[in-house]
Motif scaffolding. Structure first.
Motif, PDB file in Angstrom:
ATOM      1  N   THR A  43       0.836  -0.598  -0.475  1.00  0.00           N
ATOM      2  CA  THR A  43      -0.399  -0.202   0.054  1.00  0.00           C
ATOM      3  C   THR A  43       1.044   1.007  -0.115  1.00  0.00           C
ATOM      4  O   THR A  43       1.609   1.284   0.533  1.00  0.00           O
ATOM      5  N   GLU A  44      -0.091   2.306  -0.345  1.00  0.00           N
ATOM      6  CA  GLU A  44       1.602   3.439  -1.217  1.00  0.00           C
ATOM      7  C   GLU A  44       0.912   4.803  -1.058  1.00  0.00           C
ATOM      8  O   GLU A  44      -0.614   4.496  -1.428  1.00  0.00           O
ATOM      9  N   ILE A  45       0.832   6.057  -0.999  1.00  0.00           N
ATOM     10  CA  ILE A  45      -0.374   7.133  -0.716  1.00  0.00           C
ATOM     11  C   ILE A  45       1.061   8.027  -1.197  1.00  0.00           C
ATOM     12  O   ILE A  45       2.038   8.365  -1.502  1.00  0.00           O
ATOM     13  N   TYR A  46      -0.004   8.048  -2.410  1.00  0.00           N
ATOM     14  CA  TYR A  46       0.696   9.037  -3.511  1.00  0.00           C
ATOM     15  C   TYR A  46      -0.509  10.494  -3.617  1.00  0.00           C
ATOM     16  O   TYR A  46      -2.031  10.056  -4.007  1.00  0.00           O
ATOM     17  N   GLU A  50      -5.080   7.120  -1.493  1.00  0.00           N
ATOM     18  CA  GLU A  50      -4.029   5.288  -1.122  1.00  0.00           C
ATOM     19  C   GLU A  50      -4.059   4.359  -2.011  1.00  0.00           C
ATOM     20  O   GLU A  50      -5.740   4.433  -2.571  1.00  0.00           O
ATOM     21  N   TYR A  51      -2.385   3.966  -2.177  1.00  0.00           N
ATOM     22  CA  TYR A  51      -3.009   2.925  -3.069  1.00  0.00           C
ATOM     23  C   TYR A  51      -2.734   1.844  -3.161  1.00  0.00           C
ATOM     24  O   TYR A  51      -1.632   1.720  -2.550  1.00  0.00           O
ATOM     25  N   THR A  52      -3.117   0.838  -3.915  1.00  0.00           N
ATOM     26  CA  THR A  52      -2.741  -0.970  -3.039  1.00  0.00           C
ATOM     27  C   THR A  52      -2.297  -1.652  -4.368  1.00  0.00           C
ATOM     28  O   THR A  52      -2.942  -1.281  -6.275  1.00  0.00           O
TER      29      THR A  52
END
Length: 112
Positions: A43-46, A50-52
């Motif tokens: 999981t990343e935050i851009y 939040e994107y998986t």
């Protein structure tokens, strides 16, 4: 002969190559691959969203070696690729029935 396939983290590739050369590995194949294991993605935050990421980038190393050095190769890859965190990768060892060097026609261990 053995065919060794290792899936490792991309940033450990140079360390693995440097560990294999002194053992006598004369060549290997590297592919950029993506997959998941126990990590189940990331999981990343851009920009606040939040994107998986379901598939994590990895590097696949393939090397054919003589039976006599296969254990050393597996140990060297494992030690060089290990960070101690989840996602370090896997190593698979398969029996290799034969090999041929296309340029010269050499067969078996001489082709490696």
């Amino acid at each position: 002969m053995k065919y060794i396939i290792a899936i490792i983290q991309p940033h450990r590739l140079d360390a693995v190559r440097e560990a294999l050369v002194p053992i006598g590995v004369q060549g290997l194949t590297v592919s950029e691959v993506r997959g998941f294991g126990r990590q189940k993605g990331q999981t990343e935050i851009y920009r606040g969203a939040e994107y998986t990421i379901h598939y994590v980038p990895k590097v696949k190393i393939e090397v054919a070696v003589d039976d006599g050095i296969s254990d050393s190769v597996v140990e060297a890859i494992g030690n060089a690729a290990r960070t101690g965190r989840i996602g370090d990768g896997k190593i698979f060892v398969l029996d290799l029935e034969g090999a041929m060097r296309v340029r010269t026609g050499e067969m078996g261990v001489e082709a490696l």
